[in-house]
Design a protein around this motif. Structure first.
Motif, PDB file in Angstrom:
ATOM      1  N   ARG A 120       1.234  -1.585  -0.489  1.00 19.18           N
ATOM      2  CA  ARG A 120       0.374   0.237   0.078  1.00 19.18           C
ATOM      3  C   ARG A 120       0.873   1.579  -0.072  1.00 19.18           C
ATOM      4  NH1 ARG A 120      -2.565   0.717   4.804  1.00 19.18           N
ATOM      5  NH2 ARG A 120      -0.706  -0.920   5.639  1.00 19.18           N
ATOM      6  N   TYR A 121       0.076   2.568  -0.264  1.00 17.47           N
ATOM      7  CA  TYR A 121       0.682   3.533  -0.445  1.00 17.47           C
ATOM      8  C   TYR A 121       0.387   4.767   0.501  1.00 17.47           C
ATOM      9  CZ  TYR A 121       2.971   1.134  -4.508  1.00 17.47           C
ATOM     10  OH  TYR A 121       3.390   0.103  -5.474  1.00 17.47           O
ATOM     11  N   VAL A 122       1.274   5.338   1.041  1.00 22.96           N
ATOM     12  CA  VAL A 122       1.325   6.653   2.002  1.00 22.96           C
ATOM     13  C   VAL A 122       0.991   7.197   1.232  1.00 22.96           C
ATOM     14  CG1 VAL A 122       1.872   8.455   4.233  1.00 22.96           C
ATOM     15  CG2 VAL A 122       1.373   5.512   4.313  1.00 22.96           C
ATOM     16  N   ASN A 123       0.425   8.604   0.697  1.00 24.00           N
ATOM     17  CA  ASN A 123       0.318   9.542   0.166  1.00 24.00           C
ATOM     18  C   ASN A 123       0.410  10.988   0.550  1.00 24.00           C
ATOM     19  OD1 ASN A 123       0.094   8.048  -2.533  1.00 24.00           O
ATOM     20  ND2 ASN A 123      -1.846   8.160  -2.100  1.00 24.00           N
ATOM     21  N   SER A 124       0.985  11.878  -0.138  1.00 25.07           N
ATOM     22  CA  SER A 124       0.223  13.599   0.685  1.00 25.07           C
ATOM     23  C   SER A 124      -0.713  14.319   0.543  1.00 25.07           C
ATOM     24  CB  SER A 124       2.097  14.508  -0.325  1.00 25.07           C
ATOM     25  OG  SER A 124       1.517  15.911   0.289  1.00 25.07           O
ATOM     26  N   PRO A 125      -1.001  14.469   2.224  1.00 24.73           N
ATOM     27  CA  PRO A 125      -2.434  15.236   1.612  1.00 24.73           C
ATOM     28  C   PRO A 125      -1.835  16.301   1.206  1.00 24.73           C
ATOM     29  CG  PRO A 125      -1.563  14.846   4.121  1.00 24.73           C
ATOM     30  CD  PRO A 125      -0.442  14.047   3.356  1.00 24.73           C
ATOM     31  N   VAL A 126      -1.380  17.287   1.263  1.00 25.91           N
ATOM     32  CA  VAL A 126      -1.201  18.477   0.494  1.00 25.91           C
ATOM     33  C   VAL A 126      -0.050  19.179  -0.549  1.00 25.91           C
ATOM     34  CG1 VAL A 126      -1.909  19.590   2.505  1.00 25.91           C
ATOM     35  CG2 VAL A 126      -0.046  19.142   2.422  1.00 25.91           C
ATOM     36  N   SER A 127       0.185  19.584  -0.984  1.00 27.48           N
ATOM     37  CA  SER A 127       1.597  20.155  -1.691  1.00 27.48           C
ATOM     38  C   SER A 127       2.331  20.487  -0.893  1.00 27.48           C
ATOM     39  CB  SER A 127       1.117  20.982  -2.902  1.00 27.48           C
ATOM     40  OG  SER A 127       0.455  20.632  -4.077  1.00 27.48           O
ATOM     41  N   GLY A 128       3.893  20.692  -0.568  1.00 30.09           N
ATOM     42  CA  GLY A 128       4.833  20.954   0.209  1.00 30.09           C
ATOM     43  C   GLY A 128       5.830  20.427  -0.186  1.00 30.09           C
ATOM     44  N   THR A 129       6.120  20.711   0.822  1.00 35.12           N
ATOM     45  CA  THR A 129       8.222  20.280   1.249  1.00 35.12           C
ATOM     46  C   THR A 129       7.944  19.535   2.706  1.00 35.12           C
ATOM     47  OG1 THR A 129       9.001  21.871   0.836  1.00 35.12           O
ATOM     48  CG2 THR A 129      10.430  21.381   1.983  1.00 35.12           C
ATOM     49  N   VAL A 130       8.684  18.502   2.523  1.00 38.09           N
ATOM     50  CA  VAL A 130       8.815  17.171   3.771  1.00 38.09           C
ATOM     51  C   VAL A 130       9.856  18.694   4.657  1.00 38.09           C
ATOM     52  CG1 VAL A 130       9.593  15.396   4.128  1.00 38.09           C
ATOM     53  CG2 VAL A 130       7.963  15.425   2.322  1.00 38.09           C
ATOM     54  N   ILE A 131       9.590  18.146   5.538  1.00 38.16           N
ATOM     55  CA  ILE A 131      10.823  19.396   6.441  1.00 38.16           C
ATOM     56  C   ILE A 131      10.861  17.978   7.438  1.00 38.16           C
ATOM     57  CG2 ILE A 131      10.746  20.622   9.014  1.00 38.16           C
ATOM     58  CD1 ILE A 131      10.158  21.888   5.624  1.00 38.16           C
ATOM     59  N   PHE A 132      11.075  17.341   7.746  1.00 39.52           N
ATOM     60  CA  PHE A 132      11.613  15.856   9.117  1.00 39.52           C
ATOM     61  C   PHE A 132      10.495  14.961   9.176  1.00 39.52           C
ATOM     62  CE2 PHE A 132      10.982  14.681  13.695  1.00 39.52           C
ATOM     63  CZ  PHE A 132      11.982  14.686  13.463  1.00 39.52           C
ATOM     64  N   MET A 133      11.207  13.599   8.988  1.00 36.03           N
ATOM     65  CA  MET A 133      10.847  12.580   8.856  1.00 36.03           C
ATOM     66  C   MET A 133      11.145  11.780  10.652  1.00 36.03           C
ATOM     67  SD  MET A 133      11.898  11.072   5.855  1.00 36.03           S
ATOM     68  CE  MET A 133      12.880   9.406   5.897  1.00 36.03           C
ATOM     69  N   ASN A 134      10.588  11.804  11.447  1.00 36.39           N
ATOM     70  CA  ASN A 134      10.712  10.624  12.437  1.00 36.39           C
ATOM     71  C   ASN A 134      10.072   8.930  12.490  1.00 36.39           C
ATOM     72  OD1 ASN A 134      11.066  10.618  15.156  1.00 36.39           O
ATOM     73  ND2 ASN A 134       8.911  11.801  15.894  1.00 36.39           N
ATOM     74  N   GLU A 135      11.018   8.343  12.773  1.00 37.29           N
ATOM     75  CA  GLU A 135      10.601   7.230  13.332  1.00 37.29           C
ATOM     76  C   GLU A 135      10.512   6.606  14.774  1.00 37.29           C
ATOM     77  OE1 GLU A 135      13.189   2.716  12.109  1.00 37.29           O
ATOM     78  OE2 GLU A 135      14.398   4.889  11.885  1.00 37.29           O
ATOM     79  N   ILE A 136       9.173   6.082  14.816  1.00 34.80           N
ATOM     80  CA  ILE A 136       9.303   5.935  15.858  1.00 34.80           C
ATOM     81  C   ILE A 136       8.948   4.402  16.048  1.00 34.80           C
ATOM     82  CG2 ILE A 136       7.306   6.036  17.392  1.00 34.80           C
ATOM     83  CD1 ILE A 136       5.385   7.890  15.619  1.00 34.80           C
ATOM     84  N   PRO A 137      10.795   4.459  17.518  1.00 36.30           N
ATOM     85  CA  PRO A 137      10.862   3.103  17.799  1.00 36.30           C
ATOM     86  C   PRO A 137       9.094   2.061  18.357  1.00 36.30           C
ATOM     87  CG  PRO A 137      11.435   4.504  19.034  1.00 36.30           C
ATOM     88  CD  PRO A 137      11.072   5.560  18.237  1.00 36.30           C
ATOM     89  N   SER A 138       9.380   1.007  16.979  1.00 37.16           N
ATOM     90  CA  SER A 138       8.217   0.421  18.114  1.00 37.16           C
ATOM     91  C   SER A 138       8.362  -1.699  17.565  1.00 37.16           C
ATOM     92  CB  SER A 138       6.833   0.635  17.547  1.00 37.16           C
ATOM     93  OG  SER A 138       6.767   0.710  16.540  1.00 37.16           O
ATOM     94  N   GLU A 139       7.391  -1.860  17.320  1.00 37.15           N
ATOM     95  CA  GLU A 139       7.338  -3.774  17.150  1.00 37.15           C
ATOM     96  C   GLU A 139       7.338  -3.607  14.982  1.00 37.15           C
ATOM     97  OE1 GLU A 139       4.998  -6.536  18.859  1.00 37.15           O
ATOM     98  OE2 GLU A 139       5.888  -5.783  20.665  1.00 37.15           O
ATOM     99  N   ARG A 140       6.137  -2.618  14.789  1.00 40.05           N
ATOM    100  CA  ARG A 140       6.261  -2.096  13.449  1.00 40.05           C
ATOM    101  C   ARG A 140       6.791  -1.002  13.027  1.00 40.05           C
ATOM    102  NH1 ARG A 140      -0.051  -2.775  12.311  1.00 40.05           N
ATOM    103  NH2 ARG A 140       0.734  -1.834  11.158  1.00 40.05           N
ATOM    104  N   ALA A 141       7.263  -1.539  11.820  1.00 41.12           N
ATOM    105  CA  ALA A 141       7.708   0.363  10.811  1.00 41.12           C
ATOM    106  C   ALA A 141       6.555   1.218  11.113  1.00 41.12           C
ATOM    107  CB  ALA A 141       8.441   0.069   9.849  1.00 41.12           C
ATOM    108  N   ASN A 142       7.454   2.367  12.435  1.00 46.77           N
ATOM    109  CA  ASN A 142       6.167   3.737  12.179  1.00 46.77           C
ATOM    110  C   ASN A 142       7.427   4.944  11.996  1.00 46.77           C
ATOM    111  OD1 ASN A 142       3.851   2.422  13.044  1.00 46.77           O
ATOM    112  ND2 ASN A 142       5.388   2.412  14.897  1.00 46.77           N
TER     113      ASN A 142
END
Length: 150
Positions: A120-142
């Motif tokens: 599946r895919y996660v699509n951008s809800p708006v036009s803009g710039t990706v400022i920051f990506m935060n990986e949240i540690p858990s059993e699944r990738a978040n």
């Protein structure tokens, strides 16, 4: 993958410092022992993953300067700037867009893979710039993508 440098207002530490003058139009990188006597704001380098600490309900609480890995591209965000958060959760998550990328509404940010192998895919809800990506540690990738809307 190289990680951007994040500078935050009023975060006193022994790391690198930068002065912001003229409402973000002048950026002065200071040496280790260099004194600053101007009338701008001093920002101090913090750990990249700590940027989420300086947000409340997707709104920045302090001024932030992001220096991207090419060392020539910067984003200056003032306190009160609203960011759009887009979560990406799955058995495996493969980010497609990286920080600093400009995306249009509907563009893919990440691919999600289920345990069965479905994509599946996660699509951008708006036009803009990706400022920051935060990986949240858990059993699944978040991941959470933070975007600045145009």
């Amino acid at each position: 993958m190289k990680i951007p440098k994040i500078y935050v207002e009023e975060e006193l530490n022994d790391g690198d410092r930068v002065a912001i003058e003229k409402d973000g139009n002048a950026i002065i990188f200071l040496e280790k022992d260099e004194e600053y006597s101007g009338n701008g704001k001093l920002l101090y380098q913090v750990i990249y993953d700590d940027l989420a600490k300086y947000m409340s309900l997707d709104t920045l609480k302090k001024d932030v300067l992001i220096q991207y890995p090419d060392k020539h591209t910067f984003t200056y965000l003032k306190a009160g700037t609203k960011l759009i958060s887009v979560p990406a959760e799955g058995y495996k998550v493969y980010p497609i867009m990286d920080f600093g990328f400009r995306v249009l509404k509907g563009y893919r940010l990440a691919t999600l893979e289920s345990k069965k192998g479905d994509l599946r895919y996660v699509n951008s809800p708006v036009s803009g710039t990706v400022i920051f990506m935060n990986e949240i540690p858990s059993e699944r990738a978040n991941y959470v993508f933070y975007m600045l809307e145009e």
